[in-house]
Write an enzyme that holds these catalytic residues in place. Structure first.
Site, short mmCIF file in Angstrom:
data_model
loop_
_atom_site.label_atom_id
_atom_site.label_comp_id
_atom_site.label_asym_id
_atom_site.label_seq_id
_atom_site.Cartn_x
_atom_site.Cartn_y
_atom_site.Cartn_z
N VAL A 120 0.91 -1.15 0.00
CA VAL A 120 0.00 0.00 0.00
C VAL A 120 0.95 1.20 0.00
O VAL A 120 1.54 1.53 1.02
CB VAL A 120 -0.94 -0.01 1.23
CG1 VAL A 120 -1.80 1.25 1.26
CG2 VAL A 120 -1.82 -1.26 1.22
N PRO A 121 1.14 1.83 -1.17
CA PRO A 121 2.31 2.68 -1.42
C PRO A 121 2.27 4.10 -0.83
O PRO A 121 2.17 5.09 -1.55
CB PRO A 121 2.37 2.72 -2.95
CG PRO A 121 0.94 2.60 -3.37
CD PRO A 121 0.31 1.66 -2.37
N CYS A 122 2.44 4.20 0.47
CA CYS A 122 2.48 5.51 1.12
C CYS A 122 3.70 6.31 0.69
O CYS A 122 3.69 7.54 0.78
CB CYS A 122 2.43 5.36 2.64
SG CYS A 122 3.63 4.21 3.33
N HIS A 123 4.71 5.64 0.16
CA HIS A 123 5.91 6.36 -0.30
C HIS A 123 5.60 7.24 -1.50
O HIS A 123 6.37 8.15 -1.81
CB HIS A 123 7.03 5.37 -0.64
CG HIS A 123 6.69 4.39 -1.71
ND1 HIS A 123 5.98 3.22 -1.45
CD2 HIS A 123 6.95 4.38 -3.04
CE1 HIS A 123 5.84 2.55 -2.57
NE2 HIS A 123 6.41 3.25 -3.56
#
Length: 160
Positions: A120-123
């Site tokens: 889950v790409p919070c970056h």
């Protein structure tokens, strides 16, 4: 819940599975983590993560189960999964997409509470003007992830 650890370009990375889905990831080694995957979900998650870190996978398909979070946090996490590989949005843009332009700080808090970073790409969420601010795994890891994705996205765009 079973934790598995793998080596990656951002250091050791731990993945939690419940036998069917990924339900957590962690930067570094979780003390209870095994070296090798022990169930189908863990094997699939590790294989996908290795392919992602090798620049061979641009979209995760492993099932994900997020075990906690407020309604707002879950909305932010869903929005994250819609950010294209190699792309970014600002905290403010995510807040506007969720209908509350004043909620940029709350988006940042939700990013920090993301239980499944990388998958889950919070970056992919950055500060105003594209500034790199805050990341639970450290800004060096965020830079590595964004550079990996940008390089792969450019190679795909150029190869036609």
């Amino acid at each position: 819940m079973r934790w598995t650890v793998l080596d990656s370009p951002i250091g050791e990375f731990s993945v939690a599975t419940d036998g069917a889905s990924v339900c957590g990831t962690h930067f570094g080694r979780v003390p209870a983590a095994d070296a090798d995957p022990g169930d189908g979900a863990a094997e699939r998650a590790v294989a996908e993560l290795r392919a992602y870190f090798a620049g061979e996978l641009t979209a995760f398909t492993v099932p994900v189960r997020i075990p906690r979070g407020s309604e707002f946090e879950r909305a932010v996490w869903r929005e994250m999964t819609g950010i294209p590989y190699g792309g970014t949005l600002t905290y403010g843009e995510v807040a506007r997409r969720l209908g509350d332009p004043s909620a940029a700080r709350a988006v940042g808090v939700a990013c920090n509470r993301n239980p499944i970073p990388v998958i889950v790409p919070c970056h992919r969420i950055v500060g105003a003007g594209g500034k790199l601010v805050g990341f639970g795994g450290g800004l060096d890891r965020k830079v590595t992830l964004l550079e990996l994705e940008a390089g792969v996205a450019l190679r795909h765009a150029w190869s036609g």
